[in-house]
Design a protein around this motif. Structure first.
Motif, PDB file in Angstrom:
ATOM      1  N   PRO A   1       0.784  -1.242   0.000  1.00  0.00           N
ATOM      2  CA  PRO A   1       0.000   0.000   0.000  1.00  0.00           C
ATOM      3  C   PRO A   1       0.814   1.290   0.000  1.00  0.00           C
ATOM      4  O   PRO A   1       0.297   2.340  -0.341  1.00  0.00           O
ATOM      5  N   ARG A   2       2.065   1.260   0.408  1.00  0.00           N
ATOM      6  CA  ARG A   2       2.824   2.495   0.576  1.00  0.00           C
ATOM      7  C   ARG A   2       3.749   2.746  -0.603  1.00  0.00           C
ATOM      8  O   ARG A   2       4.416   1.844  -1.102  1.00  0.00           O
ATOM      9  N   ALA A   3       3.799   3.991  -1.035  1.00  0.00           N
ATOM     10  CA  ALA A   3       4.671   4.376  -2.148  1.00  0.00           C
ATOM     11  C   ALA A   3       6.033   4.800  -1.616  1.00  0.00           C
ATOM     12  O   ALA A   3       6.118   5.688  -0.762  1.00  0.00           O
ATOM     13  N   PRO A   4       7.111   4.186  -2.085  1.00  0.00           N
ATOM     14  CA  PRO A   4       8.444   4.578  -1.617  1.00  0.00           C
ATOM     15  C   PRO A   4       8.869   5.915  -2.212  1.00  0.00           C
ATOM     16  O   PRO A   4       8.293   6.395  -3.187  1.00  0.00           O
ATOM     17  N   ALA A   5       9.882   6.520  -1.610  1.00  0.00           N
ATOM     18  CA  ALA A   5      10.418   7.778  -2.139  1.00  0.00           C
ATOM     19  C   ALA A   5      11.059   7.517  -3.494  1.00  0.00           C
ATOM     20  O   ALA A   5      11.683   6.469  -3.710  1.00  0.00           O
ATOM     21  N   PRO A   6      10.900   8.435  -4.439  1.00  0.00           N
ATOM     22  CA  PRO A   6      11.466   8.220  -5.778  1.00  0.00           C
ATOM     23  C   PRO A   6      12.983   8.260  -5.755  1.00  0.00           C
ATOM     24  O   PRO A   6      13.587   9.030  -5.000  1.00  0.00           O
ATOM     25  N   LYS A   7      13.594   7.436  -6.589  1.00  0.00           N
ATOM     26  CA  LYS A   7      15.051   7.424  -6.719  1.00  0.00           C
ATOM     27  C   LYS A   7      15.521   8.199  -7.942  1.00  0.00           C
ATOM     28  O   LYS A   7      16.627   8.727  -7.948  1.00  0.00           O
ATOM     29  N   ARG A   8      14.681   8.249  -8.979  1.00  0.00           N
ATOM     30  CA  ARG A   8      15.019   8.970 -10.201  1.00  0.00           C
ATOM     31  C   ARG A   8      13.796   9.741 -10.670  1.00  0.00           C
ATOM     32  O   ARG A   8      12.661   9.257 -10.550  1.00  0.00           O
ATOM     33  N   LEU A   9      14.017  10.929 -11.232  1.00  0.00           N
ATOM     34  CA  LEU A   9      12.921  11.759 -11.724  1.00  0.00           C
ATOM     35  C   LEU A   9      13.314  12.369 -13.076  1.00  0.00           C
ATOM     36  O   LEU A   9      14.481  12.689 -13.300  1.00  0.00           O
TER      37      LEU A   9
ATOM     38  N   LEU B   1       1.268  -4.400 -10.586  1.00  0.00           N
ATOM     39  CA  LEU B   1       0.438  -3.242 -10.895  1.00  0.00           C
ATOM     40  C   LEU B   1       0.477  -2.216  -9.770  1.00  0.00           C
ATOM     41  O   LEU B   1       0.457  -1.008 -10.021  1.00  0.00           O
ATOM     42  N   ARG B   2       0.539  -2.698  -8.516  1.00  0.00           N
ATOM     43  CA  ARG B   2       0.642  -1.752  -7.401  1.00  0.00           C
ATOM     44  C   ARG B   2       1.986  -1.030  -7.414  1.00  0.00           C
ATOM     45  O   ARG B   2       2.062   0.170  -7.129  1.00  0.00           O
ATOM     46  N   ARG B   3       3.048  -1.745  -7.745  1.00  0.00           N
ATOM     47  CA  ARG B   3       4.355  -1.093  -7.872  1.00  0.00           C
ATOM     48  C   ARG B   3       4.326  -0.026  -8.966  1.00  0.00           C
ATOM     49  O   ARG B   3       4.918   1.047  -8.816  1.00  0.00           O
ATOM     50  N   LEU B   4       3.655  -0.332 -10.065  1.00  0.00           N
ATOM     51  CA  LEU B   4       3.524   0.653 -11.138  1.00  0.00           C
ATOM     52  C   LEU B   4       2.730   1.867 -10.657  1.00  0.00           C
ATOM     53  O   LEU B   4       3.103   3.010 -10.943  1.00  0.00           O
ATOM     54  N   TRP B   5       1.632   1.619  -9.941  1.00  0.00           N
ATOM     55  CA  TRP B   5       0.810   2.713  -9.438  1.00  0.00           C
ATOM     56  C   TRP B   5       1.591   3.574  -8.451  1.00  0.00           C
ATOM     57  O   TRP B   5       1.546   4.808  -8.513  1.00  0.00           O
ATOM     58  N   ASN B   6       2.328   2.953  -7.543  1.00  0.00           N
ATOM     59  CA  ASN B   6       3.153   3.701  -6.585  1.00  0.00           C
ATOM     60  C   ASN B   6       4.226   4.508  -7.311  1.00  0.00           C
ATOM     61  O   ASN B   6       4.527   5.644  -6.937  1.00  0.00           O
ATOM     62  N   TRP B   7       4.812   3.903  -8.326  1.00  0.00           N
ATOM     63  CA  TRP B   7       5.827   4.594  -9.129  1.00  0.00           C
ATOM     64  C   TRP B   7       5.232   5.827  -9.792  1.00  0.00           C
ATOM     65  O   TRP B   7       5.853   6.887  -9.835  1.00  0.00           O
ATOM     66  N   PHE B   8       4.008   5.690 -10.285  1.00  0.00           N
ATOM     67  CA  PHE B   8       3.369   6.801 -10.986  1.00  0.00           C
ATOM     68  C   PHE B   8       2.909   7.903 -10.025  1.00  0.00           C
ATOM     69  O   PHE B   8       2.950   9.088 -10.383  1.00  0.00           O
ATOM     70  N   LEU B   9       2.503   7.542  -8.816  1.00  0.00           N
ATOM     71  CA  LEU B   9       1.972   8.529  -7.877  1.00  0.00           C
ATOM     72  C   LEU B   9       2.962   9.657  -7.605  1.00  0.00           C
ATOM     73  O   LEU B   9       2.572  10.817  -7.470  1.00  0.00           O
ATOM     74  N   VAL B  10       4.237   9.324  -7.513  1.00  0.00           N
ATOM     75  CA  VAL B  10       5.238  10.336  -7.205  1.00  0.00           C
ATOM     76  C   VAL B  10       5.786  11.005  -8.464  1.00  0.00           C
ATOM     77  O   VAL B  10       6.694  11.832  -8.382  1.00  0.00           O
ATOM     78  N   ARG B  11       5.228  10.643  -9.611  1.00  0.00           N
ATOM     79  CA  ARG B  11       5.680  11.229 -10.877  1.00  0.00           C
ATOM     80  C   ARG B  11       4.488  11.640 -11.746  1.00  0.00           C
ATOM     81  O   ARG B  11       4.628  11.815 -12.950  1.00  0.00           O
ATOM     82  N   SER B  12       3.336  11.800 -11.149  1.00  0.00           N
ATOM     83  CA  SER B  12       2.102  11.984 -11.918  1.00  0.00           C
ATOM     84  C   SER B  12       2.084  13.271 -12.723  1.00  0.00           C
ATOM     85  O   SER B  12       1.286  13.412 -13.653  1.00  0.00           O
ATOM     86  N   ASN B  13       2.951  14.246 -12.405  1.00  0.00           N
ATOM     87  CA  ASN B  13       3.004  15.495 -13.155  1.00  0.00           C
ATOM     88  C   ASN B  13       3.959  15.431 -14.344  1.00  0.00           C
ATOM     89  O   ASN B  13       4.058  16.389 -15.103  1.00  0.00           O
ATOM     90  N   GLU B  14       4.676  14.327 -14.477  1.00  0.00           N
ATOM     91  CA  GLU B  14       5.604  14.184 -15.593  1.00  0.00           C
ATOM     92  C   GLU B  14       4.884  13.636 -16.818  1.00  0.00           C
ATOM     93  O   GLU B  14       4.310  12.540 -16.763  1.00  0.00           O
TER      94      GLU B  14
ATOM     95  N   LEU C   1      13.967   4.213 -21.905  1.00  0.00           N
ATOM     96  CA  LEU C   1      14.220   5.618 -22.223  1.00  0.00           C
ATOM     97  C   LEU C   1      14.025   6.515 -21.002  1.00  0.00           C
ATOM     98  O   LEU C   1      14.746   7.503 -20.829  1.00  0.00           O
ATOM     99  N   TYR C   2      13.051   6.177 -20.158  1.00  0.00           N
ATOM    100  CA  TYR C   2      12.843   6.974 -18.954  1.00  0.00           C
ATOM    101  C   TYR C   2      14.073   6.905 -18.052  1.00  0.00           C
ATOM    102  O   TYR C   2      14.513   7.932 -17.519  1.00  0.00           O
ATOM    103  N   ARG C   3      14.598   5.707 -17.879  1.00  0.00           N
ATOM    104  CA  ARG C   3      15.775   5.580 -17.012  1.00  0.00           C
ATOM    105  C   ARG C   3      16.958   6.352 -17.577  1.00  0.00           C
ATOM    106  O   ARG C   3      17.694   7.005 -16.839  1.00  0.00           O
ATOM    107  N   ARG C   4      17.128   6.313 -18.881  1.00  0.00           N
ATOM    108  CA  ARG C   4      18.241   7.050 -19.489  1.00  0.00           C
ATOM    109  C   ARG C   4      18.034   8.560 -19.426  1.00  0.00           C
ATOM    110  O   ARG C   4      19.010   9.316 -19.385  1.00  0.00           O
ATOM    111  N   SER C   5      16.783   8.997 -19.429  1.00  0.00           N
ATOM    112  CA  SER C   5      16.486  10.425 -19.463  1.00  0.00           C
ATOM    113  C   SER C   5      16.297  11.034 -18.081  1.00  0.00           C
ATOM    114  O   SER C   5      16.283  12.254 -17.945  1.00  0.00           O
ATOM    115  N   SER C   6      16.137  10.190 -17.064  1.00  0.00           N
ATOM    116  CA  SER C   6      15.882  10.704 -15.715  1.00  0.00           C
ATOM    117  C   SER C   6      17.184  10.954 -14.968  1.00  0.00           C
ATOM    118  O   SER C   6      18.269  10.548 -15.399  1.00  0.00           O
TER     119      SER C   6
END
Length: 391
Positions: A28-36, A310-323, A363-368
């Motif tokens: 249930p918990r979203a971890p802090a982002p490592k790359r943006l 899918l939850r990992r994807l959702w958590n990943w997106f929550l902290v990047r939803s403005n990108e 591409l996201y990993r290379r660009s972040s």
């Protein structure tokens, strides 16, 4: 007639969905982002999208030859190809499948260009040219899942870019029109040769279009029958065969002649329909394939694992939803669930993932940029990424 076993299809669907939900809510918990993707501008998004499209088109054209230009027009493709237009593709041997799958690069490429266009309204002609070209080729090839993956994320990102909820009325009209259009393709398609409109000379009605547009209902009935008959003497559990086939699927058969094929699915469907001839062209849904592995335990475990991802994807997106870049990844991933569910053949699903979604993640990993590196610059302003912790 599968009406007496349809209960097994509903039970399989229920177990699949319940297990998926359990996996989704297990993290249930979203971890802090490592790359943006702090420094990915709309112009860079556009360039990345164009490069993906060019790569996919050139690779596909290399093996298709001049046939690729005939495929651009699904109404004329059949006549052009029958007339001899379309020779000259390069023989790349056992890796030809990679070049054919590369046409899927146009899906993420166009989505990135659309995300860029929604921000700046620039490069309109380039976006339209690639969109028309992709739609023409995909219709000519005849595989409708590509049209789903192309159209649905584009509609959703239009709403997301404007921070609006999808209008139910508009979405309903879109779905009805899309089903009817899919039905038209289903009635007239000649795989790899465009549309054969002569098949409509006897007339077509709304029922025929709708029935063909939702042909997955037949796949549901086949899935019900497979679950009902398994395990049996002629349709036993298949164990690890789907996983082994998935691992070996990318290896060309010319290098590994004995690699597994889809015989574990074909055998189950042949038993259901009473012979290989009658089962030709049939398919099953994802949860029926997962059930074939070891019954309900394997269905529960794999569905749980998918929910967890899918939850990992959702958590990943929550902290990047403005990108905008992250929006493209999330929306295409959500749309890809259609492929996961409707195509009960694990090796093909993984292969399609590699040529449709994996390029965006790479591409996201290379660009972040690592968050630690961003923080060390000590030049955070109000325009920096909203997910960055403030000091």
């Amino acid at each position: 007639d599968h009406s007496d076993v349809v209960v097994w299809g509903w039970l399989g669907a229920l177990v699949f969905y319940a297990s998926l939900l359990l996996g989704f809510y297990a993290k249930p918990r979203a971890p802090a982002p490592k790359r943006l993707a702090v420094h990915v501008t709309p112009e860079r998004l556009h360039r990345l999208g164009v490069r993906l499209c060019l790569l996919g088109f050139v690779m596909f054209a290399l093996v298709a030859g001049t046939r690729v230009f005939a495929l651009l027009n699904p109404l004329a493709a059949r006549g052009l190809i029958d007339g001899g237009f379309g020779e000259g593709g390069v023989d790349v041997g056992g890796i030809a499948n990679y070049f054919n799958y590369a046409i899927n690069f146009l899906i993420p490429g166009i989505l990135l260009q659309a995300a860029s266009w929604l921000q700046r309204r620039k490069h309109t002609s380039t976006l339209v040219i690639w969109l028309v070209a992709a739609a023409g080729i995909y219709i000519s090839l005849g595989f409708r899942y590509r049209l789903v993956l192309l159209a649905v994320p584009l509609v959703l990102i239009w709403f997301m870019a404007r921070s609006r909820r999808p209008n139910l009325f508009i979405i309903s009209i879109f779905l009805v029109a899309f089903v009817l259009f899919n039905g038209l393709i289903g009635l007239t398609r000649a795989y790899g040769r465009g549309l054969d409109l002569t098949s409509l000379e006897q007339g077509v009605d709304l029922y025929a279009l709708t029935n063909k547009g939702v042909s997955e209902t037949g796949v549901f009935l086949a899935s019900s029958g497979v679950i009902d008959q398994t395990p049996s003497l002629r349709s036993p559990y298949v164990g690890l065969q789907p996983f082994v086939a998935t691992l070996l699927f990318p290896i060309p058969r010319s290098l590994l002649p004995g690699k597994p094929d889809n015989s574990y699915l074909a055998n189950a469907l042949s038993e259901l329909y009473g012979g290989e001839v009658f089962a030709r062209g049939s398919a099953m849904l994802n949860y029926a394939e997962w059930y074939l592995i070891a019954g309900f335990p394997s269905l529960v475990l794999i569905s749980f694992g998918l929910g967890y991802l899918l939850r990992r994807l959702w958590n990943w997106f929550l902290v990047r939803s403005n990108e905008p870049f992250s929006q493209c990844i999330y929306l295409l991933s959500a749309s890809f669930l259609y492929v996961v569910i409707s195509r009960g053949y694990m090796p093909q699903v993984v292969m399609l993932f590699g040529f449709t979604l994996a390029p965006l993640f790479w591409l996201y990993r290379r660009s972040s940029t690592p968050v630690s590196a961003i923080q060390q610059r000590t030049r955070l302003s109000r325009n920096d990424h909203p997910s960055l912790p403030r000091q």
